[in-house]
Design a protein around this motif. Structure first.
Motif, PDB file in Angstrom:
ATOM      1  N   GLY A 125      12.263   7.752  24.249  1.00  0.00           N
ATOM      2  CA  GLY A 125      12.354   7.853  25.707  1.00  0.00           C
ATOM      3  C   GLY A 125      13.107   6.682  26.313  1.00  0.00           C
ATOM      4  N   PHE A 126      12.850   5.482  25.729  1.00  0.00           N
ATOM      5  CA  PHE A 126      13.539   4.290  26.238  1.00  0.00           C
ATOM      6  C   PHE A 126      15.046   4.401  26.052  1.00  0.00           C
ATOM      7  N   LEU A 127      15.457   4.849  24.858  1.00  0.00           N
ATOM      8  CA  LEU A 127      16.894   4.999  24.588  1.00  0.00           C
ATOM      9  C   LEU A 127      17.512   6.041  25.511  1.00  0.00           C
ATOM     10  N   LEU A 128      16.752   7.154  25.716  1.00  0.00           N
ATOM     11  CA  LEU A 128      17.257   8.199  26.609  1.00  0.00           C
ATOM     12  C   LEU A 128      17.380   7.663  28.036  1.00  0.00           C
ATOM     13  N   MET A 129      16.347   6.924  28.465  1.00  0.00           N
ATOM     14  CA  MET A 129      16.377   6.354  29.817  1.00  0.00           C
ATOM     15  C   MET A 129      17.507   5.341  29.954  1.00  0.00           C
ATOM     16  N   LEU A 130      17.754   4.595  28.850  1.00  0.00           N
ATOM     17  CA  LEU A 130      18.840   3.611  28.875  1.00  0.00           C
ATOM     18  C   LEU A 130      20.179   4.295  29.086  1.00  0.00           C
ATOM     19  N   ALA A 131      20.365   5.427  28.354  1.00  0.00           N
ATOM     20  CA  ALA A 131      21.626   6.163  28.482  1.00  0.00           C
ATOM     21  C   ALA A 131      21.765   6.764  29.877  1.00  0.00           C
ATOM     22  N   VAL A 132      20.673   7.397  30.336  1.00  0.00           N
ATOM     23  CA  VAL A 132      20.712   8.017  31.665  1.00  0.00           C
ATOM     24  C   VAL A 132      20.880   6.946  32.740  1.00  0.00           C
ATOM     25  N   GLY A 133      20.120   5.812  32.564  1.00  0.00           N
ATOM     26  CA  GLY A 133      20.222   4.727  33.529  1.00  0.00           C
ATOM     27  C   GLY A 133      21.623   4.143  33.590  1.00  0.00           C
ATOM     28  N   GLY A 134      22.256   3.991  32.404  1.00  0.00           N
ATOM     29  CA  GLY A 134      23.621   3.475  32.378  1.00  0.00           C
ATOM     30  C   GLY A 134      24.583   4.386  33.117  1.00  0.00           C
ATOM     31  N   PHE A 135      24.380   5.708  32.889  1.00  0.00           N
ATOM     32  CA  PHE A 135      25.253   6.681  33.559  1.00  0.00           C
ATOM     33  C   PHE A 135      25.102   6.581  35.075  1.00  0.00           C
ATOM     34  N   PHE A 136      23.831   6.552  35.528  1.00  0.00           N
ATOM     35  CA  PHE A 136      23.606   6.505  36.972  1.00  0.00           C
ATOM     36  C   PHE A 136      24.009   5.154  37.571  1.00  0.00           C
TER      37      PHE A 136
END
Length: 651
Positions: free
Chosen positions: A412-423
């Motif tokens: 979840g952290f990695l997914l959030m990191l990717a999504v957070g980076g995109f946003f």
């Protein structure tokens, strides 16, 4: 293991007893235990075990055996943390221990039941457990203070929830405690309260018990006639119920009180009646007690031969059934009888025998207390072992869950990191774009000042040449005030609605004066709007008002009317500018005749500002709609501009 252990126990008991009836009972218990193994392990099984434990309770109590159904119910309830099951199992086990006179153990189990009733938060269950604990302590002669505390708590709680059954139990028990401590007047007060409640609920057995208890209290006070009256009333209710145990108690009580009055004939009559009734009661201790009481009565009358005959019958029965307390009392009575007849040697021998049995009882009590203390320790140790095993199991489960949670958390952290980076990148781009748009908006807002000032100076020039100097001076004063307000307001991205409307009113007053009052105006603001809290862009309404005056109202024959309505819907401001001028079509024709083809600078700038506001706020709600008004025959009656803007709030 459950099945094999109890199968061995039952087989051992069958071999020891060798009784056909016992063997049949054992087979019934064995079959019930065997059927328990087939029931799915859930809370329903706990309830089934408790029900079967209660149904077969007498079987285990008579043989001084642990009730396996209750024990298994406790184990399963602890495993599933089933508080209701633990309450029921501990409460019933406590009753079983009390039936076997193991009062210390009974109190321990009932205190556990109190704990789980409190955990459940059920006042009725708590009342039951408190009353049961009080009864356990009341049976221990040296624990009456504790008994009173538990019954008093039960009484307060039962009165709070209006549970009559537990109120009666608590009041009756408190009365018995006061009876034991010779507080007879207080005891009578409590027994009478309990008696009234039992009558209201038509519980005749409770009525009989409380009538008898009041009789005991009056006998203790020395009011023997009142005591006889209450004993006879209790006897009448027991006769109505056909209750032999109650009859025997009443007959013995009447025999005692008549003996105290020295009315030996009536005393003997009632004691003999008690002896007859006791023959129909399973518990032989009452028969031995009746023989003892009749013997005492004959001894008081100096009829020693008759007295010793009844004493001997009491001794024979007590020896056969091991009633050590009765043996203590009967040998004590025999010692008194021998002493009264002058046979001091036998009196001394009888007293020694009485003391031997008394010592034996004390030793048994001490041994029983020690055994119960050890049993309590074993029960607590077993409970702690079960809890420890469950704790280890829970820790193992938690470790497994923790590993799963760690894995899912990392993913979840990695997914959030990717999504957070995109946003983040997207937000940074949006912020850059927003800053660019805000710079353009400031530029347009800055253009409003020279445009408005130019138009106003032209108006002043025309006004001075067409009016007198005094009016021109007044006009110029108002104009300078308006200029200061506009210059101040346009320094801010947003201003309060009341400031915008104040500057708009001042502008309208000047234009009305300059146009020789050819029009009137009206500004209406919704009552629900707080003008000081609502924030809008400055100079956003004025260009549409100016356009309505100079292209619609000044060319109208007759009185013109300009209406401005302001409403709020959520975070959106709706401003409607309506005039009854000549309409856009006629205004264009007039402009063409005059050779004026350019579009209003103020309108162009304002439309650009609204477009930028729409982009900055990422909304479609910032709009301008212009509607040509017509009458029924299609004749122009004016123009309406509907301006929709997103707003900010101070708070």
């Amino acid at each position: 293991m459950f099945k094999s252990f109890f199968s061995f126990l039952l087989l051992l008991l069958i071999l020891v007893k060798g009784s056909n009836t016992f063997a049949q009972d054992s087979v019934l218990v064995f079959r019930t235990l065997d059927s328990a193994r087939k029931i799915p392990a859930d809370t329903g099984k706990v309830n089934w075990l408790i029900d079967k434990g209660k149904a077969l309770g007498r079987y285990f109590d008579k043989r001084s055996l642990e009730n396996p159904f209750f024990q298994e119910a406790i184990t399963l309830s602890q495993r599933w943390r089933f508080a209701r099951g633990l309450f029921n199992a501990y409460n019933e086990t406590g009753i079983s221990k009390r039936n076997r006179s193991e009062y210390l153990l009974a109190a321990d189990y009932h205190q556990k039941a109190v704990k789980y009733a409190e955990e459940i938060g059920n006042d009725l269950l708590l009342c039951i457990a408190l009353n049961n604990t009080g009864v356990d302590y009341r049976r221990m002669d040296d624990q009456l203070e504790k008994a009173f505390e538990y019954h008093f708590r039960a009484l307060q709680l039962a009165e709070k929830i209006n549970d009559v059954r537990n109120i009666c139990i608590a009041i009756n028990s408190i009365g018995n405690i006061q009876l034991s401590t010779e507080k007879y007047a207080d005891a009578i007060n409590h027994f009478e309260k309990a008696l009234e409640l039992e009558r209201e609920n038509k519980n005749n057995l409770g009525v009989a018990i409380n009538l008898g208890n009041i009789g005991y209290a009056y006998q203790g006070l020395g009011k023997l006639d009142l005591a006889i009256d209450y004993y006879k009333r209790s006897l009448a209710v027991n006769n109505q119920l056909d209750n032999n145990t109650g009859r025997a108690i009443c007959y013995n009580a009447l025999g005692s009180v008549y003996q105290q009055k020295k009315d030996y004939n009536n005393a003997l009559f009632y004691l003999n009646r008690a002896l007859e009734v006791n023959g129909h009661v399973d518990d032989k201790v009452h028969i031995a007690e009746s023989y003892l009481n009749i013997g005492k009565l004959w001894s008081l009358q100096g009829k020693h031969a008759e007295a010793r005959r009844y004493f001997q019958q009491s001794v024979d029965l007590s020896l056969a059934w091991r009633f050590k307390y009765i043996l203590t009392e009967v040998y004590k009575a025999m010692a008194a009888d021998y002493k009264a007849s002058g046979d001091f040697k036998r009196s001394l021998e009888s007293m020694d025998t009485s003391l031997l049995y008394k010592d034996s009882i004390l030793n048994e009590k001490s041994a029983l207390a020690l055994a119960q203390t050890q049993a309590i320790y074993e029960v607590d140790r077993k409970d702690n072992q079960i809890k420890l095993l469950e704790h280890d199991k829970q820790i193992s489960e938690l470790r497994t869950k923790r590993n799963v949670v760690y894995t899912l958390s990392m993913a979840g952290f990695l997914l959030m990191l990717a999504v957070g980076g995109f946003f983040y990148i997207r937000h940074r781009n949006l912020e850059t774009n927003k800053q660019t748009l805000q710079l353009e908006l400031r530029s347009l807002r800055a253009q409003m000042n020279p445009h408005f000032i130019f138009n106003s100076l032209s108006s002043i020039h025309r006004f001075i040449w067409s009016n007198n100097q005094e009016e021109a001076s007044d006009y110029l004063t108002k104009f300078s005030r308006l200029m200061r307000m506009i210059l101040d307001n346009t320094q801010h991205t947003f201003i309060s609605l009341n400031k915008e409307l104040e500057s708009l009113r001042l502008y309208l007053d000047l234009e009305k004066l300059r146009c020789n009052n050819v029009f009137e105006y009206r500004i209406e603001v919704d009552e629900e709007i707080n003008e000081e809290e609502v924030m809008i862009p400055p100079m956003i309404i004025q260009p549409y008002v100016e356009n309505a005056i100079w292209h619609g109202l000044v060319h109208k024959s007759g009185k013109g009317l300009l209406e401005i309505a302001v409403n709020l819907k959520g975070r959106t401001l709706i401003c409607t500018v309506t005039d009854n001028g000549i309409g856009r079509k006629k205004a264009i024709e007039i402009k063409e005749k005059k050779g004026q083809t350019h579009r209003s600078m103020g309108m162009q700038v304002t439309e650009g500002r609204i477009d930028l506001i729409r982009k900055i706020n990422n909304t479609k709600e910032a709009t301008v709609n212009i509607t040509d008004l017509e009458d029924e025959v299609g004749k122009p009656t004016g123009t309406q501009v509907k301006l929709v803007l997103p707003v900010e709030f101070i708070f």
